[in-house]
Design an enzyme around this catalytic site. Structure first.
Site, PDB file in Angstrom:
ATOM      1  N   ARG A  86      27.985  29.011  21.075  1.00  0.00           N
ATOM      2  CA  ARG A  86      27.540  28.902  22.484  1.00  0.00           C
ATOM      3  C   ARG A  86      28.442  27.969  23.296  1.00  0.00           C
ATOM      4  O   ARG A  86      27.971  27.216  24.144  1.00  0.00           O
ATOM      5  CB  ARG A  86      26.093  28.410  22.579  1.00  0.00           C
ATOM      6  CG  ARG A  86      25.086  29.315  21.959  1.00  0.00           C
ATOM      7  CD  ARG A  86      25.025  30.669  22.706  1.00  0.00           C
ATOM      8  NE  ARG A  86      23.993  31.486  22.113  1.00  0.00           N
ATOM      9  CZ  ARG A  86      24.185  32.273  21.043  1.00  0.00           C
ATOM     10  NH1 ARG A  86      25.375  32.384  20.485  1.00  0.00           N
ATOM     11  NH2 ARG A  86      23.208  32.981  20.545  1.00  0.00           N
ATOM     12  N   SER A 120      17.094  31.804  25.747  1.00  0.00           N
ATOM     13  CA  SER A 120      16.908  30.606  24.909  1.00  0.00           C
ATOM     14  C   SER A 120      17.197  29.364  25.735  1.00  0.00           C
ATOM     15  O   SER A 120      18.287  29.233  26.296  1.00  0.00           O
ATOM     16  CB  SER A 120      17.875  30.633  23.728  1.00  0.00           C
ATOM     17  OG  SER A 120      17.696  31.818  23.002  1.00  0.00           O
ATOM     18  N   GLU A 123      20.617  24.866  26.424  1.00  0.00           N
ATOM     19  CA  GLU A 123      21.649  25.920  26.481  1.00  0.00           C
ATOM     20  C   GLU A 123      22.098  26.237  27.913  1.00  0.00           C
ATOM     21  O   GLU A 123      23.293  26.307  28.185  1.00  0.00           O
ATOM     22  CB  GLU A 123      21.151  27.185  25.774  1.00  0.00           C
ATOM     23  CG  GLU A 123      22.247  28.215  25.651  1.00  0.00           C
ATOM     24  CD  GLU A 123      21.782  29.512  25.006  1.00  0.00           C
ATOM     25  OE1 GLU A 123      21.367  29.489  23.848  1.00  0.00           O
ATOM     26  OE2 GLU A 123      21.850  30.550  25.685  1.00  0.00           O
TER      27      GLU A 123
HETATM   28  C1  LIG Z   1      16.172  37.187  28.722  1.00  0.00           C
HETATM   29  C2  LIG Z   1      17.497  36.550  28.383  1.00  0.00           C
HETATM   30  C3  LIG Z   1      18.050  36.738  27.128  1.00  0.00           C
HETATM   31  C4  LIG Z   1      19.276  36.161  26.804  1.00  0.00           C
HETATM   32  N1  LIG Z   1      19.791  36.367  25.553  1.00  0.00           N
HETATM   33  C5  LIG Z   1      20.973  35.819  25.202  1.00  0.00           C
HETATM   34  C6  LIG Z   1      21.523  36.047  23.893  1.00  0.00           C
HETATM   35  O1  LIG Z   1      20.966  36.749  23.074  1.00  0.00           O
HETATM   36  N2  LIG Z   1      22.698  35.458  23.610  1.00  0.00           N
HETATM   37  C7  LIG Z   1      23.372  34.682  24.502  1.00  0.00           C
HETATM   38  O2  LIG Z   1      24.447  34.170  24.150  1.00  0.00           O
HETATM   39  N3  LIG Z   1      22.889  34.459  25.748  1.00  0.00           N
HETATM   40  C8  LIG Z   1      21.706  35.006  26.120  1.00  0.00           C
HETATM   41  N4  LIG Z   1      21.193  34.783  27.370  1.00  0.00           N
HETATM   42  C9  LIG Z   1      21.917  33.916  28.315  1.00  0.00           C
HETATM   43  C10 LIG Z   1      22.781  34.698  29.351  1.00  0.00           C
HETATM   44  O3  LIG Z   1      22.363  36.016  29.469  1.00  0.00           O
HETATM   45  C11 LIG Z   1      24.263  34.681  28.981  1.00  0.00           C
HETATM   46  O4  LIG Z   1      24.717  33.361  28.837  1.00  0.00           O
HETATM   47  C12 LIG Z   1      25.129  35.405  30.031  1.00  0.00           C
HETATM   48  O5  LIG Z   1      26.446  35.529  29.563  1.00  0.00           O
HETATM   49  C13 LIG Z   1      25.123  34.691  31.382  1.00  0.00           C
HETATM   50  O6  LIG Z   1      25.780  35.523  32.320  1.00  0.00           O
HETATM   51  P1  LIG Z   1      25.593  35.309  33.886  1.00  0.00           P
HETATM   52  O7  LIG Z   1      26.526  36.220  34.579  1.00  0.00           O
HETATM   53  O8  LIG Z   1      24.157  35.425  34.217  1.00  0.00           O
HETATM   54  O9  LIG Z   1      26.083  33.798  34.018  1.00  0.00           O
HETATM   55  P2  LIG Z   1      25.577  32.705  35.060  1.00  0.00           P
HETATM   56  O10 LIG Z   1      24.223  32.247  34.635  1.00  0.00           O
HETATM   57  O11 LIG Z   1      25.746  33.176  36.445  1.00  0.00           O
HETATM   58  O12 LIG Z   1      26.611  31.530  34.784  1.00  0.00           O
HETATM   59  C14 LIG Z   1      26.599  30.813  33.571  1.00  0.00           C
HETATM   60  C15 LIG Z   1      27.755  29.790  33.577  1.00  0.00           C
HETATM   61  O13 LIG Z   1      28.990  30.487  33.578  1.00  0.00           O
HETATM   62  C16 LIG Z   1      29.767  30.145  34.738  1.00  0.00           C
HETATM   63  N5  LIG Z   1      30.423  31.385  35.159  1.00  0.00           N
HETATM   64  C17 LIG Z   1      29.831  32.537  35.564  1.00  0.00           C
HETATM   65  N6  LIG Z   1      30.759  33.470  35.812  1.00  0.00           N
HETATM   66  C18 LIG Z   1      31.960  32.901  35.579  1.00  0.00           C
HETATM   67  C19 LIG Z   1      33.314  33.353  35.650  1.00  0.00           C
HETATM   68  N7  LIG Z   1      33.608  34.603  36.008  1.00  0.00           N
HETATM   69  N8  LIG Z   1      34.310  32.474  35.349  1.00  0.00           N
HETATM   70  C20 LIG Z   1      34.027  31.213  34.955  1.00  0.00           C
HETATM   71  N9  LIG Z   1      32.776  30.717  34.868  1.00  0.00           N
HETATM   72  C21 LIG Z   1      31.754  31.555  35.164  1.00  0.00           C
HETATM   73  C22 LIG Z   1      28.768  29.637  35.749  1.00  0.00           C
HETATM   74  O14 LIG Z   1      29.375  28.765  36.680  1.00  0.00           O
HETATM   75  C23 LIG Z   1      27.783  28.916  34.835  1.00  0.00           C
HETATM   76  O15 LIG Z   1      28.307  27.662  34.468  1.00  0.00           O
HETATM   77  C24 LIG Z   1      19.963  35.353  27.748  1.00  0.00           C
HETATM   78  C25 LIG Z   1      19.390  35.159  29.021  1.00  0.00           C
HETATM   79  C26 LIG Z   1      18.174  35.757  29.341  1.00  0.00           C
HETATM   80  C27 LIG Z   1      17.586  35.560  30.714  1.00  0.00           C
END
Ligand SMILES: Cc1cc2nc3c(=O)[nH]c(=O)nc-3n(C[C@H](O)[C@H](O)[C@H](O)COP(=O)(O)OP(=O)(O)OC[C@H]3O[C@@H](n4cnc5c(N)ncnc54)[C@H](O)[C@@H]3O)c2cc1C
Length: 357
Positions: free
Chosen positions: A180, A250, A345
Site C-alpha cells: 500500500r 479499508s 490507509e
Molecule cells: C469500497 C472500496 C473498496 C476498496 N478496495 C480496495 C482494495 O481492495 N485494494 C486497494 O488497494 N484499495 C482499495 N480501495 C481504495 C481505493 O479504491 C484505491 O486506493 C484507489 O486506487 C483510489 O483511486 P482514486 O482515483 O479514488 O484516488 P483518490 O482517492 O482520488 O486519490 C488517492 C491519492 O492519490 C493521489 N492521486 C490521485 N490521482 C493521482 C495521479 N494521477 N497522480 C498522482 N497522485 C494521484 C491523490 O492526491 C491522493 O493522495 C477501496 C476503496 C473503496 C471505497
C-alpha cells in the site's frame, strides 16, 4: 475576483477560465465530507493539465490531484488548486509472444479497465476487479487484492513534473512499490502527477486462486471470467458500495510485526489471523478491530461497517470530526488490547494534516 496570468494563447485562456473558486468537494470524495477547494478545475488532457500547473506555479498555489476520491479523508478546506483527473484514452499493443501492453490514461475508471482486459482474455488484473477509483491513482498506494498488486503488472508510469510541466516515463521497478505504498505517496508527492500507466498483461497465464478463499468460492470451471465474476460477487457481499453508504474501503493497513511479537500475540490469542510477510508477520487489522468489539458499532453519524470491521462508514456527517474521533478510539483500544499500532490507509487532505493521524 478571478486571477489571470498573461497569455495570448486561446486554449490556455479557455482552461484558465474554467478554474472555479470555492467549490464543494462533497461529491468528489467517497466519504462525502463537505469541505471546499479554494480553486478547482477538471483536467481532460495533458495540455490542459500543463496550463493548470503553469497557472498554479504563477500564483504560487499548491496543487492537489483527486481521481475518484475513494482513498481520501478530507478533513478541512483545501487551499490552492484542486485538479480532478479526467484524462481519458486506452491503447493496446499485442506483441508476438505472450505479452500485451495496455496503456491507459490516468483518469480512466480502474474497474472498467479490468472488465475490458478480462473481456479480451488478457491475464494479470482479474483479481483487482471492483476496486473503485482511477487508473492513475492505482500505483499511488500500489492497489492490491486477492494476492495481486498493481506493481506485478505495471511496466511503466507516465508522469508530469509539477514544476516544469515535463512529461516522461518511469519504469515500474523504480517507483518504490511496497505494501500500500510507493514513492508517489512519499518523496514524489510534491513533484510528480501520474498521467498514464502501461500494464504488461499476458495472453496465457495461470490463475491465482490461493488468496481470500477464491478457489472455494468460484462457481463452475475456473477461467479468467469466472475469477472476475467471483471477485466482484465476494466484494459486493462484504464491502459497502460507496454510492449507497459513504466509505473509503479499508480504513487501516494490516499491521506488520516481528516474528517475536507475533509469537507472543499468538500465545495470548490463539485465533489471531496472520500471514508470514517479509521476515515478520502481517496481522489482519479487521480481526484485531472485530475482536476488540468494534464491528457494527455506531458513533454519532459514523460507524464501523457491520460486515467488515476494517471499513469505517459515514451515515450522515458532513464533516470529518467524528470519524477522526472514532479512529482515535479504535486505535487506542487495539493498542491497549494487543500493543499494536494501527496505521490509516486513506490519504488525509489537505496534505500536511498528517499530525492528526
Ligand atoms: C469500497 C472500496 C473498496 C476498496 N478496495 C480496495 C482494495 O481492495 N485494494 C486497494 O488497494 N484499495 C482499495 N480501495 C481504495 C481505493 O479504491 C484505491 O486506493 C484507489 O486506487 C483510489 O483511486 P482514486 O482515483 O479514488 O484516488 P483518490 O482517492 O482520488 O486519490 C488517492 C491519492 O492519490 C493521489 N492521486 C490521485 N490521482 C493521482 C495521479 N494521477 N497522480 C498522482 N497522485 C494521484 C491523490 O492526491 C491522493 O493522495 C477501496 C476503496 C473503496 C471505497
Amino acid at each position: 475576483m478571478k486571477m489571470r496570468f498573461n497569455t495570448e494563447d486561446a486554449f490556455a485562456q479557455r482552461i484558465e477560465h474554467s478554474i472555479q473558486e470555492n467549490v464543494s468537494l462533497a461529491t468528489y470524495n467517497t466519504f462525502r465530507f463537505d469541505y471546499s477547494a479554494e480553486y478547482f478545475a477538471i483536467a481532460e488532457s495533458i495540455d490542459s493539465l500543463k496550463v493548470l500547473l503553469a497557472w498554479a506555479k504563477h500564483f504560487q498555489k499548491r496543487v492537489t490531484m483527486i481521481g475518484g476520491g475513494s482513498n481520501l479523508l478530507i478533513s478541512a478546506d483545501v487551499s490552492g488548486l484542486v485538479i480532478i483527473n479526467r484524462l481519458s484514452g486506452i491503447n493496446a499493443r499485442e506483441h508476438a509472444g505472450n505479452l500485451v501492453s495496455l496503456t491507459v490514461a490516468a483518469g480512466e475508471d480502474w474497474h472498467k479497465i479490468v472488465e475490458y482486459a478480462v473481456a479480451q482474455r488478457w491475464y494479470g488484473i482479474e483479481n483487482l476487479a471492483l476496486i473503485p477509483g482511477t487508473t492513475g491513482a492505482a500505483p499511488v498506494q500500489n492497489i492490491g487484492a486477492y494476492g495481486v498488486e498493481i506493481k506485478d503488472v505495471l511496466a511503466r508510469v507516465q508522469v508530469i513534473n509539477r514544476n516544469t510541466g515535463d512529461v516522461y516515463w518511469i519504469n515500474g521497478r523504480d517507483c518504490g512499490f511496497a505494501y500500500r505504498d510507493s514513492y508517489f505517496k512519499g518523496q514524489w508527492n510534491d513533484l510528480l502527477l501520474i498521467t498514464s500507466v502501461e500494464l504488461s498483461l499476458k495472453k496465457q497465464s495461470e490463475l491465482l486462486l490461493s488468496y481470500g478463499g477464491l478457489s472455494e468460492r468460484i462457481e463452475g470451471k475456473p477461467n479468467i471470467q469466472a475469477v472476475f465474476d467471483t471477485v466482484c460477487r465476494v466484494r459486493s457481499e462484504k464491502l459497502p458500495d460507496p454510492a449507497v453508504l459513504a466509505n473509503s474501503g479499508s480504513f487501516f493497513k494490516n499491521p506488520i510485526v516481528s516474528k517475536i511479537q507475533h509469537d507472543e500475540l499468538k500465545e495470548c490469542f490463539p485465533n489471531l489471523v496472520s500471514f508470514p510477510f517479509e521476515g515478520g508477520f502481517k496481522l489482519a487489522a479487521g480481526w484485531l478491530i472485530d475482536q476488540a468489539g468494534w464491528k457494527g458499532k455506531q458513533y454519532q453519524g459514523v460507524g464501523v461497517y457491520e460486515k467488515q470491521a476494517l471499513v469505517l462508514v459515514n451515515h450522515s456527517e458532513t464533516k470529518a470530526t467524528t470519524l477522526l474521533e472514532l479512529e482515535a478510539q479504535i486505535k487506542q483500544s487495539v493498542f491497549d488490547k494487543y500493543g499494536v499500532h494501527l496505521e490509516r490507509e486513506p490519504v488525509q487532505l489537505p496534505l500536511g494534516m498528517e499530525i492528526l493521524k
